[in-house]
Design an enzyme around this catalytic site. Sequence first.
Site, PDB file in Angstrom:
ATOM      1  N   ARG A  73       0.934  -1.142  -0.030  1.00  0.00           N
ATOM      2  CA  ARG A  73       0.171   0.070   0.006  1.00  0.00           C
ATOM      3  C   ARG A  73       0.695   1.379   0.053  1.00  0.00           C
ATOM      4  O   ARG A  73       0.530   2.285   0.441  1.00  0.00           O
ATOM      5  CB  ARG A  73      -1.110   0.046   1.160  1.00  0.00           C
TER       6      ARG A  73
ATOM      7  N   LYS B   3       3.323  11.542 -11.478  1.00  0.00           N
ATOM      8  CA  LYS B   3       2.410  10.493 -12.257  1.00  0.00           C
ATOM      9  C   LYS B   3       3.084   9.282 -12.307  1.00  0.00           C
ATOM     10  O   LYS B   3       4.551   9.388 -12.892  1.00  0.00           O
ATOM     11  CB  LYS B   3       2.306  11.183 -13.625  1.00  0.00           C
TER      12      LYS B   3
ATOM     13  N   GLU C  12      10.643  19.037 -24.805  1.00  0.00           N
ATOM     14  CA  GLU C  12       9.762  19.327 -23.489  1.00  0.00           C
ATOM     15  C   GLU C  12      10.508  20.705 -23.081  1.00  0.00           C
ATOM     16  O   GLU C  12       9.668  21.273 -22.342  1.00  0.00           O
ATOM     17  CB  GLU C  12       9.846  18.268 -22.637  1.00  0.00           C
TER      18      GLU C  12
ATOM     19  N   LYS D  68       7.789  22.987 -13.821  1.00  0.00           N
ATOM     20  CA  LYS D  68       6.940  21.947 -13.512  1.00  0.00           C
ATOM     21  C   LYS D  68       6.478  21.760 -12.047  1.00  0.00           C
ATOM     22  O   LYS D  68       5.298  21.650 -11.586  1.00  0.00           O
ATOM     23  CB  LYS D  68       7.553  20.393 -14.058  1.00  0.00           C
TER      24      LYS D  68
ATOM     25  N   GLU E 271      -4.096  17.113 -11.690  1.00  0.00           N
ATOM     26  CA  GLU E 271      -4.666  17.496 -12.947  1.00  0.00           C
ATOM     27  C   GLU E 271      -6.058  17.581 -12.940  1.00  0.00           C
ATOM     28  O   GLU E 271      -6.748  17.039 -13.972  1.00  0.00           O
ATOM     29  CB  GLU E 271      -4.162  16.397 -14.130  1.00  0.00           C
TER      30      GLU E 271
ATOM     31  N   ARG F 225      -3.064  21.796 -14.387  1.00  0.00           N
ATOM     32  CA  ARG F 225      -1.891  20.913 -14.774  1.00  0.00           C
ATOM     33  C   ARG F 225      -1.879  20.561 -16.213  1.00  0.00           C
ATOM     34  O   ARG F 225      -0.765  20.308 -16.822  1.00  0.00           O
ATOM     35  CB  ARG F 225      -1.704  19.732 -13.878  1.00  0.00           C
TER      36      ARG F 225
ATOM     37  N   ASN G  52       0.243  19.981 -21.224  1.00  0.00           N
ATOM     38  CA  ASN G  52      -0.185  19.228 -22.325  1.00  0.00           C
ATOM     39  C   ASN G  52      -0.090  19.845 -23.810  1.00  0.00           C
ATOM     40  O   ASN G  52      -0.446  19.584 -24.669  1.00  0.00           O
ATOM     41  CB  ASN G  52      -1.450  18.611 -22.289  1.00  0.00           C
TER      42      ASN G  52
ATOM     43  N   HIS H 238       0.811  18.291 -26.834  1.00  0.00           N
ATOM     44  CA  HIS H 238       0.616  16.865 -26.494  1.00  0.00           C
ATOM     45  C   HIS H 238      -0.839  16.209 -27.227  1.00  0.00           C
ATOM     46  O   HIS H 238      -0.942  15.079 -27.613  1.00  0.00           O
ATOM     47  CB  HIS H 238       0.484  16.574 -25.072  1.00  0.00           C
TER      48      HIS H 238
ATOM     49  N   HIS I 130      -0.025  13.171 -29.151  1.00  0.00           N
ATOM     50  CA  HIS I 130      -0.510  11.848 -28.543  1.00  0.00           C
ATOM     51  C   HIS I 130      -0.964  11.131 -29.904  1.00  0.00           C
ATOM     52  O   HIS I 130      -1.061   9.943 -30.117  1.00  0.00           O
ATOM     53  CB  HIS I 130      -1.394  11.878 -27.486  1.00  0.00           C
TER      54      HIS I 130
ATOM     55  N   HIS J 292       8.194  10.088 -28.345  1.00  0.00           N
ATOM     56  CA  HIS J 292       7.354  11.167 -27.768  1.00  0.00           C
ATOM     57  C   HIS J 292       7.754  12.425 -28.124  1.00  0.00           C
ATOM     58  O   HIS J 292       6.669  13.414 -28.474  1.00  0.00           O
ATOM     59  CB  HIS J 292       7.126  10.817 -26.322  1.00  0.00           C
TER      60      HIS J 292
HETATM   61  P1  NAD Z   1      12.818   5.437 -22.213  1.00  0.00           P
HETATM   62  O1  NAD Z   1      12.643   5.493 -20.559  1.00  0.00           O
HETATM   63  O2  NAD Z   1      12.474   4.448 -22.978  1.00  0.00           O
HETATM   64  O3  NAD Z   1      14.397   5.924 -22.319  1.00  0.00           O
HETATM   65  C1  NAD Z   1      15.025   6.102 -23.735  1.00  0.00           C
HETATM   66  C2  NAD Z   1      15.829   5.047 -24.017  1.00  0.00           C
HETATM   67  O4  NAD Z   1      17.260   5.785 -23.473  1.00  0.00           O
HETATM   68  C3  NAD Z   1      15.775   3.587 -23.597  1.00  0.00           C
HETATM   69  O5  NAD Z   1      16.365   2.820 -24.628  1.00  0.00           O
HETATM   70  C4  NAD Z   1      16.819   3.582 -22.311  1.00  0.00           C
HETATM   71  O6  NAD Z   1      17.504   2.531 -21.812  1.00  0.00           O
HETATM   72  C5  NAD Z   1      17.888   4.624 -22.590  1.00  0.00           C
HETATM   73  N1  NAD Z   1      18.540   5.322 -21.914  1.00  0.00           N
HETATM   74  C6  NAD Z   1      18.330   6.040 -20.719  1.00  0.00           C
HETATM   75  N2  NAD Z   1      19.090   6.576 -19.986  1.00  0.00           N
HETATM   76  C7  NAD Z   1      20.140   6.579 -20.745  1.00  0.00           C
HETATM   77  C8  NAD Z   1      21.456   7.059 -20.824  1.00  0.00           C
HETATM   78  N3  NAD Z   1      21.935   7.893 -19.774  1.00  0.00           N
HETATM   79  N4  NAD Z   1      22.522   6.865 -21.794  1.00  0.00           N
HETATM   80  C9  NAD Z   1      22.075   5.781 -22.613  1.00  0.00           C
HETATM   81  N5  NAD Z   1      20.736   5.398 -22.848  1.00  0.00           N
HETATM   82  C10 NAD Z   1      19.979   5.742 -21.856  1.00  0.00           C
HETATM   83  O7  NAD Z   1      12.141   6.827 -22.749  1.00  0.00           O
HETATM   84  P2  NAD Z   1      11.929   8.461 -21.942  1.00  0.00           P
HETATM   85  O8  NAD Z   1      11.689   9.106 -23.421  1.00  0.00           O
HETATM   86  O9  NAD Z   1      12.847   8.851 -20.968  1.00  0.00           O
HETATM   87  O10 NAD Z   1      10.441   7.992 -21.328  1.00  0.00           O
HETATM   88  C11 NAD Z   1       9.289   7.697 -22.195  1.00  0.00           C
HETATM   89  C12 NAD Z   1       8.439   7.521 -20.958  1.00  0.00           C
HETATM   90  O11 NAD Z   1       7.972   8.450 -19.865  1.00  0.00           O
HETATM   91  C13 NAD Z   1       6.867   7.039 -21.618  1.00  0.00           C
HETATM   92  O12 NAD Z   1       6.703   5.953 -21.067  1.00  0.00           O
HETATM   93  C14 NAD Z   1       6.101   8.197 -21.226  1.00  0.00           C
HETATM   94  O13 NAD Z   1       4.670   7.844 -21.090  1.00  0.00           O
HETATM   95  C15 NAD Z   1       6.755   8.499 -19.850  1.00  0.00           C
HETATM   96  N6  NAD Z   1       6.187   9.997 -19.456  1.00  0.00           N
HETATM   97  C16 NAD Z   1       5.842  10.090 -18.326  1.00  0.00           C
HETATM   98  C17 NAD Z   1       5.473  11.324 -17.605  1.00  0.00           C
HETATM   99  C18 NAD Z   1       5.101  11.498 -16.348  1.00  0.00           C
HETATM  100  O14 NAD Z   1       4.833  12.505 -15.866  1.00  0.00           O
HETATM  101  N7  NAD Z   1       5.076  10.308 -15.501  1.00  0.00           N
HETATM  102  C19 NAD Z   1       6.036  12.545 -18.432  1.00  0.00           C
HETATM  103  C20 NAD Z   1       6.328  12.357 -19.542  1.00  0.00           C
HETATM  104  C21 NAD Z   1       6.592  10.955 -20.264  1.00  0.00           C
HETATM  105  N1  GLY Z   2       3.925  15.087 -18.367  1.00  0.00           N
HETATM  106  C1  GLY Z   2       2.721  16.048 -17.996  1.00  0.00           C
HETATM  107  C2  GLY Z   2       2.236  15.803 -16.519  1.00  0.00           C
HETATM  108  O1  GLY Z   2       3.360  15.545 -15.582  1.00  0.00           O
HETATM  109  O2  GLY Z   2       1.186  16.331 -16.079  1.00  0.00           O
END
Ligand code: NAD
Ligand code: GLY
Length: 358
Positions: free
Chosen positions: A121, A143, A185, A227, A237, A241, A245, A248, A252, A265
């Site tokens: 939990r 998130k 971003e 942020k 949100e 918040r 987007n 986005h 998306h 993305h």
């Molecule tokens: P990712 O986590 O897939 O990383 C991209 C690639 O880079 C992967 O292959 C990873 O192994 C590699 N990598 C990571 N760090 C590295 C480093 N320092 N050196 C070499 N390689 C490295 O992609 P991302 O763009 O970081 O994240 C995308 C995800 O984030 C999506 O699932 C999206 O939905 C999520 N997201 C979440 C939020 C949120 O608020 N929680 C906001 C935006 C995106």
């Molecule tokens: N990435 C958008 C949010 O965190 O709300």
Amino acid sequence: MRTLKVSLGDRSYPIYLGEGLVSRAGELLRKAGCGEQVGVVTNPTVAGLYLNPVQEALARSGFRVTSILVADGEGHKSLKSLSAIYDQLVKARFERSSCLLALGGGVIGDLAGFAAATFLRGIPYVQVPTTLLAQVDSSVGGKTGVNHREGKNLIGAFYQPKAVLIDVEVLRTLPRRELLAGLAEVIKYGIIEDAALFALLEEKLEKLLALDRGLLEEAIAASCSIKARVVEKDEREEDYRSVLNFGHTIGHALEALTAYEKFLHGEAVAIGMAQAAAISVGQGLCDAESLGRIHRLIKKAGLPTAIPSNINTPELVKKMEVDKKAAGGKIKFVLCAGIGKTQFCWLSPQEIMARLAA
Ligand code: NAD
Ligand code: GLY
């Protein structure tokens, strides 16, 4: 090292930003009040680069460490991976005071965060983001979640970390395409809230892309501060918040229409921002000069601005309608009212189609 703060009452936490923080993970987790046992959730790519220094730093501070590896890729942000994480936590007898450390990009951060939100939990967790996107966006704001086969991020929770450790040095190993996607971003923060950040990017983009440390820290700090302020105003949100987007809604839809295979993305968001800016001009909210600056900066960053010619525009708009930001036949858009300013607007599919730019 500089410290920023996300102020959310008893869920407040620091964002540490600087060089070499991976090797200070132990000391900073102690400061965050983590218990004796830490599970480092990461993937093989990131583990090969940074797991050893993190493990050593944690061991130096007296933590017992369990490493939990998840395969690399968006497809593994899944219930199956989550279940495998729970299995390892149960096996290693994790307790309520035990902590997770998310070492990786947004995929690992979202997955480890959701595991922390739900195991027993809720146990504490710390974000150590290793992509630019994760450093300026996904690691801050709480998130967390996983994908369902019917859609991205359908299962999740708002659950804030105890701390975020941003080590700018790790960006040196990040593939260039991933770096640029994260930069989209950063540009977004400039457009929605910070004309000075936007101007800094215009002036010093080459230096930033050459990974100048001071400049990287400045851009990441400005992004995280924006942020943090947005999340403080509207953590769950309910309304404001969604300013985050910007770009986005179209982004998306583009990702979904191309089966998440054509664009990263940030690339889809770059197109979405350029198009949202064009719509803003069409709606009489934004001046043509700001639109020109937005398009020029996105292009200078090596990111796309145009919707590919093989994309069917009515289908794209239909995808926007199934997005959660649609109601009563209209779609909620964050529009740009000049650089550094936004306005929410409800638009019909016809209005959107008429305004999409080449
Ligand atoms: P990712 O986590 O897939 O990383 C991209 C690639 O880079 C992967 O292959 C990873 O192994 C590699 N990598 C990571 N760090 C590295 C480093 N320092 N050196 C070499 N390689 C490295 O992609 P991302 O763009 O970081 O994240 C995308 C995800 O984030 C999506 O699932 C999206 O939905 C999520 N997201 C979440 C939020 C949120 O608020 N929680 C906001 C935006 C995106
Ligand atoms: N990435 C958008 C949010 O965190 O709300």
